[in-house]
Design an enzyme around this catalytic site. Structure first.
Site, PDB file in Angstrom:
ATOM      1  N   ASP A   1      33.923  31.771 -27.832  1.00 23.53           N
ATOM      2  CA  ASP A   1      32.573  31.120 -27.841  1.00 23.53           C
ATOM      3  C   ASP A   1      32.245  30.724 -29.329  1.00 23.53           C
ATOM      4  OD1 ASP A   1      29.595  30.882 -27.703  1.00 23.53           O
ATOM      5  OD2 ASP A   1      30.020  31.413 -25.604  1.00 23.53           O
TER       6      ASP A   1
ATOM      7  N   HIS B   1      24.853  31.609 -29.749  1.00 26.32           N
ATOM      8  CA  HIS B   1      25.083  31.461 -28.557  1.00 26.32           C
ATOM      9  C   HIS B   1      26.168  32.796 -27.828  1.00 26.32           C
ATOM     10  CE1 HIS B   1      27.629  29.655 -24.989  1.00 26.32           C
ATOM     11  NE2 HIS B   1      26.224  29.035 -24.780  1.00 26.32           N
TER      12      HIS B   1
ATOM     13  N   SER C   1      26.045  28.417 -19.403  1.00 25.26           N
ATOM     14  CA  SER C   1      26.670  29.430 -20.181  1.00 25.26           C
ATOM     15  C   SER C   1      26.006  31.052 -20.050  1.00 25.26           C
ATOM     16  CB  SER C   1      25.971  29.168 -21.763  1.00 25.26           C
ATOM     17  OG  SER C   1      27.058  28.038 -22.137  1.00 25.26           O
TER      18      SER C   1
END
Length: 670
Positions: free
Chosen positions: A207, A267, A453
C-alpha cells in the site's frame, strides 16, 4: 439464457453459465467438503446458482471481458523481458542488459525511452520522459514487440489505492457486527470466541506504507519502501528499508494537468487498522486479527504507483527475490492489495502481474485484492482481473453493492465484504486508524473511509484468523472456506437478483472459522502431470507443491487440478498410504494396502519414501460409507507409472490410450 442489464452506463449481456469452470478442478471437492461438514452439522447457505451452472472460482481463472473498454491509465514506462536466458540472469543479478539491447529498444520505440532498472520476473523497467497515454503506449509496444530479442513488453501503468473519499463520521463499527444487526456485516463476534489470531501469522499490506499507530505498532515488522521515483516517494529518496507512510498529499496539477490538490490519505494505515487493530484494550477501535504481525510494503506514493514497483513489492512480500533488495526475512502467508488500476486488456497471461501472481501462489500465499471503485466490470482492472487472486467487492451495511464498487458478471469478483457506503449517511463508512496530518505525519487518530480498499482487509483479516487456527490448511481449502461458506446476499438486493454481480457470497468470519476447524483432520492431495514423460505425480506436501510449481522439480510439470481429500493422520481410522519412487522409471507409486506396501518394499526397483497421506481401504470392492473411491489405472508401459483419481471417467478415458484400469485403490475423505 442470456439477459441484458444496465450498470454504470454500460449495457451488459449476462450469461449465467459463463463461469462454470471452478478452481478446484473436479467439482467433487466441494461435494466432498459439503458431506464432511454435514457430519458436524455445518451446511452451506449459498446454493443460488442460475441455470445450475454458476460456480465460485476462488483463486481461479478470471473470465476475460471484451464488453467494456474504459479509458486506459497513464503509462510511466514499459516493463520489458528479453528473450535471452543470459539477459534474464543479468536481471536476477541486478545488472543492466547489454547496451546493444538498450539501444535497440530506444531506437524502435519511436519516442524517448530510457533504461531504468532491473526488476523481478526477469524483467527490466524502461521509462518515458513523462507519462504518455494508454493508446500511445500501445503503439510504442507494438514497435518494440517486433524484435526477436524481446519476449514480452507490458505497460508500466500508474495504479492507485482504491479509496472513495468521504468525510462523513459515525459512532460504531457496523462492519464487524452480527448480520442480525447489519446484513452486510462480517460477523466477527462469535469468530473471536474461536480465535483472536496468532503471532505466527504474517500479513503483508502492500500500500502507501503504514504509520506506527498505537493500535498495532507492537506488531509491525520491518518492511520495505519500493517507490522508486524520488518525487513520488516524498521521503527524500527512492527505495529504502523505511516502509512508513510520509504522506501522499499533492498540490493542484502535480499529478496531472487538471488534477486537484489532495490531502494525504494515510490509506495503508487505515487498511491496517481494519485488519489488525488490537481488540479488547479499552481504547480506539477493534480490528479483525488482534495478534497477527503486519509486514508493511510501500508501493504507492504521491500520485499513486507503477506496476513495476507494485510487482516488486508483492514479490518481496512473499519472500521471493527482487534485484537489488535484501530478501524478506518475514514472508507473508496473506498479501492484502487494496489497490489497482484500469487496464483495457485485462490481465494477460504474460503480464508482470500475472507472472508474479503465479510465482507467489507457488509458495502457498493467498493474495487478496480490491475489485475497484469505478462502478465498472472488474475484468478491465488489474490486479483484480488476474487469475489466482481473491477479488473483493464492497457492500454497504445492509448487504447490497456499494454504489462505487466494481462488479463481475462472469466470475471476476469472488466475494463481497464491508466497504462502506456513504449513501447511508453517518455510520455508513468504515472506521479505522489514520493520521491527523494534512500533508506530513502528525498525531495518530481515527477516521472513516469507504472503498473496495476497505472491503479487502476484511477478507485478508479473516483469512489470517483462519491461518492462526490451522496454519497448514491448503490455500485452495482456505479460499473455499471463505467464499463457498459465506452468507447469501439479501433476497431483495441487486447482488442477489443479478448474481454473481458481487461474487459468490458475503464474508462471514464465524462460518469461515467453523469450516476451517471442521476440515482440520483432512488435507488436499494435488496432482501434477509431466507432459514430457507422460507421468502423473501426487503430493499433499505444501513444499513439494511449491517446488513443482516453481520449476525446482524440473520442467514439463502442469497442475491438473484433479485433487482429492485425504486424512492427515490415522485419527479417524485411516491407514497410511505408502509412497515409493523408482529412479529407474522416474515414477512414483502409492498404496494403502499394507500387503502391497510390503511387497513393493521388497522390490529393488522401488525405494520407500514414507507416508504420503492417510486413506481408508475398500472392502470387497466397496468404500466405507462417507468416503469417496479413488481409482487407479496403470499406463501399461515399462516405466511403471500409475494415475489415481476420484473421477472414474478420467481414468476410463486413459483406457482408450492402452492404460489398464485397476479399480478402487483406496478411499478418500468425503
Amino acid at each position: 439464457m442470456t439477459s441484458m442489464v444496465l450498470l454504470g452506463g454500460t449495457i451488459f449481456l449476462f450469461s449465467p453459465a459463463a463461469n462454470a469452470d471452478g478452481k478446484l478442478g473436479n467439482g467433487s471437492i466441494v461435494s466432498n467438503v459439503d458431506r464432511i461438514l454435514g457430519t458436524v452439522g455445518i451446511s452451506r447457505e449459498v446454493h443460488r446458482e442460475p441455470g445450475g451452472t454458476i460456480q465460485a472460482n476462488p483463486l481461479g481463472a478470471k473470465v476475460k471481458s471484451s464488453a467494456v473498454t474504459p479509458v486506459g491509465p497513464q503509462v510511466a514506462g514499459l516493463i520489458i523481458r528479453f528473450t535471452s536466458e543470459d539477459v534474464k540472469r543479468l536481471s536476477r543479478a541486478n545488472q543492466p542488459p547489454p547496451q546493444s539491447l538498450v539501444a535497440e529498444v530506444a531506437s524502435s520505440a519511436g519516442v524517448e525511452l530510457v533504461f531504468g532498472r532491473a526488476m523481478s520476473m526477469d524483467s527490466y523497467v524502461f521509462r518515458f520522459v513523462s507519462p504518455i497515454s494508454w493508446a500511445d503506449a500501445q503503439l510504442v509496444m507494438s514497435r518494440i514487440k517486433r524484435s526477436a530479442n524481446v519476449e514480452a513488453v507490458d505497460p508500466d501503468a500508474l495504479s492507485n489505492h482504491l479509496l472513495a473519499p468521504n468525510d462523513t463520521y459515525a459512532n460504531s463499527q457496523w462492519n464487524l457486527q452480527s448480520p442480525n444487526s447489519y446484513a452486510g456485516a462480517a460477523n466477527l463476534g462469535p469468530a473471536w470466541d474461536i480465535t483472536q489470531g496468532s503471532t505466527n501469522t504474517v500479513v503483508a499490506v502492500v500500500d502507501t506504507g503504514v504509520r506506527s499507530h498505537p493500535e498495532f505498532a507492537a506488531r509491525l515488522l520491518p518492511g520495505y519502501d519500493f517507490v522508486s521515483d524520488p518525487v513520488s516517494a516524498s521521503d527524500g529518496g527512492g527505495r529504502d528499508a523505511d516502509a512508513s507512510d510520509p504522506g501522499d498529499g499533492h498540490s493542484a496539477n502535480e499529478c496531472g494537468v487538471g488534477k486537484p490538490a489532495a490531502n494525504s490519505t494515510w490509506h495503508g494505515t487505515h487498511v491496517t487498522g481494519i485488519l489488525a487493530a488490537t481488540g479488547n484494550n479499552s481504547q480506539g477501535i477493534v480490528g479483525i486479527n488482534w495478534n497477527t504481525r503486519i509486514l508493511p510494503v510501500r508501493v504507492l506514493g504521491k500520485c499513486g504507483g507503477t506496476v513495476s514497483d507494485i510487482v516488486d513489492g508483492m514479490t518481496w512480500a512473499a519472500g521471493l527475490s527482487v534485484p537489488g533488495v535484501p530478501i524478506n526475512p518475514f514472508p507473508a502467508k496473506v498479501i492484502n492489495m487494496s489497490l489497482g488500476g484500469a487496464n483495457p486488456g485485462g490481465c494477460l497471461p504474460t503480464s508482470p502481474y500475472q507472472v508474479a501472481i503465479n510465482r507467489i501462489k507457488a509458495v502457498g500465499v493467498l493474495i487478496v485484492v480490491a475489485a475497484g471503485n469505478s462502478d465498472a466490470e472488474a475484468a478491465t482492472f488489474v490486479p483484480a482481473a488476474c487469475d489466482g487472486v481473491m477479488t473483493v467487492a464492497a457492500i454497504g451495511p445492509y448487504g447490497d453493492r456499494a454504489s462505487y464498487s466494481n462488479y463481475g458478471f462472469r466470475g471476476n469478483v469472488d466475494i463481497s465484504a464491508p466497504g462502506g457506503d456513504a449513501a447511508f449517511g453517518q455510520g455508513g463508512e468504515i472506521l479505522s486508524t489514520i493520521n491527523s496530518g494534512v500533508a506530513s505525519p502528525s498525531a495518530d487518530t481515527y477516521g472513516y473511509k469507504q472503498g473496495t480498499s476497505m472491503a479487502t482487509p476484511h477478507v485478508a483479516g479473516v483469512a489470517s484468523l483462519a491461518l492462526g487456527l490451522d496454519p497448514n490448511i491448503a490455500p485452495e481449502l482456505l479460499a473455499l472456506s471463505l467464499v463457498y461458506y459465506g452468507r447469501p446476499f439479501p433476497a431483495n438486493s441487486l447482488c442477489a437478483s443479478l448474481y454473481p454481480l458481487c461474487g459468490y457470497s458475503i464474508l462471514d468470519a464465524k462460518n469461515t472459522l467453523n469450516v476451517v476447524n471442521a476440515l482440520k483432520p483432512y488435507l488436499l492431495v494435488y496432482e501434477f502431470k509431466n507432459t514430457t514423460a507422460d507421468h502423473y505425480f501426487r503430493t499433499s506436501s505444501a513444499a513439494e507443491n511449491s517446488n513443482v510449481l516453481n520449476g525446482s522439480a524440473g520442467s514439463g510439470w502442469i497442475d491438473t487440478k484433479n485433487y482429492f481429500l485425504a486424512w492427515r493422520d490415522a485419527s479417524q481410522g485411516a491407514l497410511p498410504v505408502c509412497r515409493f519412487y523408482s529412479g529407474q522409471f522416474g515414477s512414483h507409486f502409492y498404496t494403502a494396502n499394507a500387503g502391497e506396501c510390503e511387497d513393493v518394499k521388497r522390490n529393488p526397483v522401488w525405494s520407500y519414501e514414507g507416508i504420503a497421506y492417510y486413506a481408508k481401504v475398500p472392502t470387497n470392492g466397496q468404500c466405507p460409507a462417507g468416503t469417496t473411491p479413488i481409482y487407479r489405472a496403470y499406463n501399461n508401459r515399462t516405466d511403471g507409472n500409475h494415475r489415481f483419481s476420484t473421477d472414474k471417467a478420467v481414468l476410463q478415458a486413459l483406457v482408450a490410450q492402452k492404460w489398464i484400469f485397476e479399480g478402487i485403490a483406496m478411499c478418500g475423505a468425503g
